[in-house]
Design a protein around this motif. Structure first.
Motif, mmCIF file in Angstrom:
data_model
loop_
_atom_site.group_PDB
_atom_site.id
_atom_site.type_symbol
_atom_site.label_atom_id
_atom_site.label_comp_id
_atom_site.label_asym_id
_atom_site.label_seq_id
_atom_site.Cartn_x
_atom_site.Cartn_y
_atom_site.Cartn_z
ATOM 1 N N LEU A 4 6.429 13.769 -2.712
ATOM 2 C CA LEU A 4 6.530 14.185 -4.107
ATOM 3 C C LEU A 4 7.766 15.061 -4.262
ATOM 4 N N VAL A 5 8.446 14.943 -5.388
ATOM 5 C CA VAL A 5 9.625 15.781 -5.606
ATOM 6 C C VAL A 5 9.220 17.256 -5.547
ATOM 7 N N GLY A 6 9.956 18.021 -4.739
ATOM 8 C CA GLY A 6 9.624 19.425 -4.520
ATOM 9 C C GLY A 6 8.882 19.662 -3.226
ATOM 10 N N SER A 7 8.499 18.569 -2.544
ATOM 11 C CA SER A 7 7.737 18.672 -1.300
ATOM 12 C C SER A 7 8.461 17.966 -0.169
ATOM 13 N N MET A 25 0.864 -1.177 0.000
ATOM 14 C CA MET A 25 0.000 0.000 0.000
ATOM 15 C C MET A 25 0.902 1.228 0.000
ATOM 16 N N VAL A 26 0.733 2.098 -0.989
ATOM 17 C CA VAL A 26 1.572 3.288 -1.105
ATOM 18 C C VAL A 26 0.709 4.528 -0.919
ATOM 19 N N PHE A 27 1.154 5.446 -0.056
ATOM 20 C CA PHE A 27 0.427 6.663 0.261
ATOM 21 C C PHE A 27 1.113 7.852 -0.409
ATOM 22 N N SER A 28 0.326 8.653 -1.111
ATOM 23 C CA SER A 28 0.856 9.809 -1.843
ATOM 24 C C SER A 28 0.078 11.057 -1.447
ATOM 25 N N HIS A 29 0.781 12.076 -0.988
ATOM 26 C CA HIS A 29 0.154 13.267 -0.405
ATOM 27 C C HIS A 29 -0.269 14.290 -1.465
ATOM 28 N N GLY A 30 -0.989 15.303 -1.029
ATOM 29 C CA GLY A 30 -1.484 16.340 -1.922
ATOM 30 C C GLY A 30 -0.586 17.566 -1.982
ATOM 31 N N PHE A 31 -1.043 18.570 -2.710
ATOM 32 C CA PHE A 31 -0.294 19.816 -2.888
ATOM 33 C C PHE A 31 -0.026 20.482 -1.545
ATOM 34 N N GLY A 32 1.205 20.976 -1.373
ATOM 35 C CA GLY A 32 1.561 21.724 -0.170
ATOM 36 C C GLY A 32 1.815 20.866 1.052
ATOM 37 N N CYS A 33 1.744 19.553 0.887
ATOM 38 C CA CYS A 33 1.831 18.650 2.038
ATOM 39 C C CYS A 33 3.088 17.788 1.951
ATOM 40 N N ASP A 34 3.161 16.791 2.845
ATOM 41 C CA ASP A 34 4.226 15.798 2.792
ATOM 42 C C ASP A 34 3.686 14.506 3.388
ATOM 43 N N GLN A 35 4.539 13.492 3.471
ATOM 44 C CA GLN A 35 4.069 12.169 3.888
ATOM 45 C C GLN A 35 3.572 12.136 5.328
ATOM 46 N N LEU A 46 15.216 18.575 -3.389
ATOM 47 C CA LEU A 46 14.724 19.679 -4.218
ATOM 48 C C LEU A 46 15.544 19.845 -5.499
ATOM 49 N N SER A 47 16.792 19.381 -5.474
ATOM 50 C CA SER A 47 17.621 19.499 -6.675
ATOM 51 C C SER A 47 17.097 18.609 -7.806
ATOM 52 N N ALA A 48 16.240 17.653 -7.465
ATOM 53 C CA ALA A 48 15.676 16.757 -8.482
ATOM 54 C C ALA A 48 14.472 17.366 -9.189
ATOM 55 N N TYR A 49 14.052 18.554 -8.747
ATOM 56 C CA TYR A 49 12.858 19.161 -9.353
ATOM 57 C C TYR A 49 13.194 19.690 -10.744
ATOM 58 N N ASP A 50 12.655 19.048 -11.744
ATOM 59 C CA ASP A 50 12.870 19.376 -13.153
ATOM 60 C C ASP A 50 11.560 19.920 -13.713
ATOM 61 N N ARG A 51 11.549 21.182 -14.087
ATOM 62 C CA ARG A 51 10.304 21.810 -14.535
ATOM 63 C C ARG A 51 9.733 21.166 -15.799
ATOM 64 N N THR A 52 10.600 20.576 -16.595
ATOM 65 C CA THR A 52 10.091 19.888 -17.779
ATOM 66 C C THR A 52 9.414 18.582 -17.385
ATOM 67 N N ASP A 68 9.084 29.007 -5.349
ATOM 68 C CA ASP A 68 9.126 28.856 -6.803
ATOM 69 C C ASP A 68 8.601 27.494 -7.240
ATOM 70 N N ILE A 69 8.975 26.445 -6.528
ATOM 71 C CA ILE A 69 8.473 25.111 -6.855
ATOM 72 C C ILE A 69 6.982 25.030 -6.598
ATOM 73 N N ALA A 70 6.550 25.567 -5.462
ATOM 74 C CA ALA A 70 5.128 25.515 -5.118
ATOM 75 C C ALA A 70 4.270 26.255 -6.143
ATOM 76 N N LYS A 71 4.752 27.370 -6.639
ATOM 77 C CA LYS A 71 3.996 28.125 -7.642
ATOM 78 C C LYS A 71 3.848 27.319 -8.925
#
Length: 268
Positions: free
Chosen positions: A50-53, A19-29, A58-64, A184-187
């Motif tokens: 999620l990457v960026g959260s 069972m894998v749990f994945s959080h929403g925007f602005g949150c974490d595990q 955070l260095s893994a956050y790729d906008r593409t 910047d990531i959150a936006k």
């Protein structure tokens, strides 16, 4: 960089299924702390950010890569490749409901079931009968306000998202969680989230699905859950008597019981 470091993956339990749990925007595990422990005796449980959260790299956050939700779905499949055992049940909150759904479409053989907590396939009303809860002008204003004053935006929106009028500590927690995110990531993630439209993808997911909708939700109204229930070939809709968008925090017992009932039938 390993997948574990990239997504701050944490594994517990040793069941035959995962069972894998994945959080929403602005949150974490950490937002799953009231629910995930209830399943460690029966499942291998994976929590991740999620990457960026959260404590992701955070260095893994790729906008593409993360310009659509497909990048996050690919991350989820990579996490499962490395850490999952047996068939998988994905539990996603809000935008992660769609991330999980996209993963079930990409690799349907991997998934036994999916649970969508407060989901929405599209947040914007289309004028042709679909009610996502917001007009496009509302979303544009929300994103513009976020660009102008991220901390102020977080302080005003997070409590409204949480709801839970009798649990002010939860509202404070979500506000603090929003404010901890890199602006910047959150936006960018907010733009990807609130402008996404995955209605056309929904019928392609044939994985048995539980839709957990709240009776009063500012972000994902009942109409969003009704659409998913109509469009997902193998779905069950359960409405929780709860004010807000985060029943896994404000109504965890009701959420867990609904999951248990669904899984008892699905796994039978």
């Amino acid at each position: 960089m390993t997948v574990q470091v990239r997504n701050n993956v944490r594994v517990s339990g040793n069941g035959g299924a995962t069972m894998v749990f994945s959080h929403g925007f602005g949150c974490d595990q950490a937002m799953w702390r009231f629910m995930a422990p209830a399943f460690v005796d029966r499942f291998r449980v994976i929590n991740y950010d999620l990457v960026g959260s959260g404590r992701s790299d955070l260095s893994a956050y790729d906008r593409t890569r993360y310009d659509t939700l497909h990048g996050y779905a690919d991350d989820l499949l990579e996490i499962l490749d490395e850490f999952a055992t047996g068939p998988v049940i994905t539990v996603g909150h809000s935008v992660s409901s769609m991330i999980g759904m996209l993963a079930t479409i990409k690799a349907p053989e991997r998934f036994l079931a999916q649970v969508m907590v407060a989901p929405s396939a599209c947040y914007i009303n289309d004028g042709a009968g679909y009610v996502g809860g917001f007009d496009r002008a509302d979303i544009d204003e929300l994103l513009e306000t976020m660009e102008a004053n991220f901390i102020g935006w977080s302080g005003s929106l997070a409590p409204a998202i949480m709801g839970a009028p009798t649990q002010p500590a939860l509202r404070d927690e979500l506000t603090e969680s929003f404010c901890r995110n890199d602006p910047d990531i959150a936006k960018h993630f907010a733009r990807v989230t609130f402008l996404s439209d995955h209605r056309a993808d929904v019928p392609q997911s044939t994985t048995p699905t539980l839709i957990l909708q709240c009776s009063e939700d500012l972000i994902a109204p009942r109409s969003a859950g009704d659409f998913l229930h109509r469009s997902l070939p193998r779905s069950r809709l359960h409405v929780i008597d709860n004010i807000g968008h985060c029943p896994h925090l404000s109504a965890p017992t009701a959420s867990s019981r609904a999951m248990d009932a669904f899984l008892a039938e699905t796994l039978d």
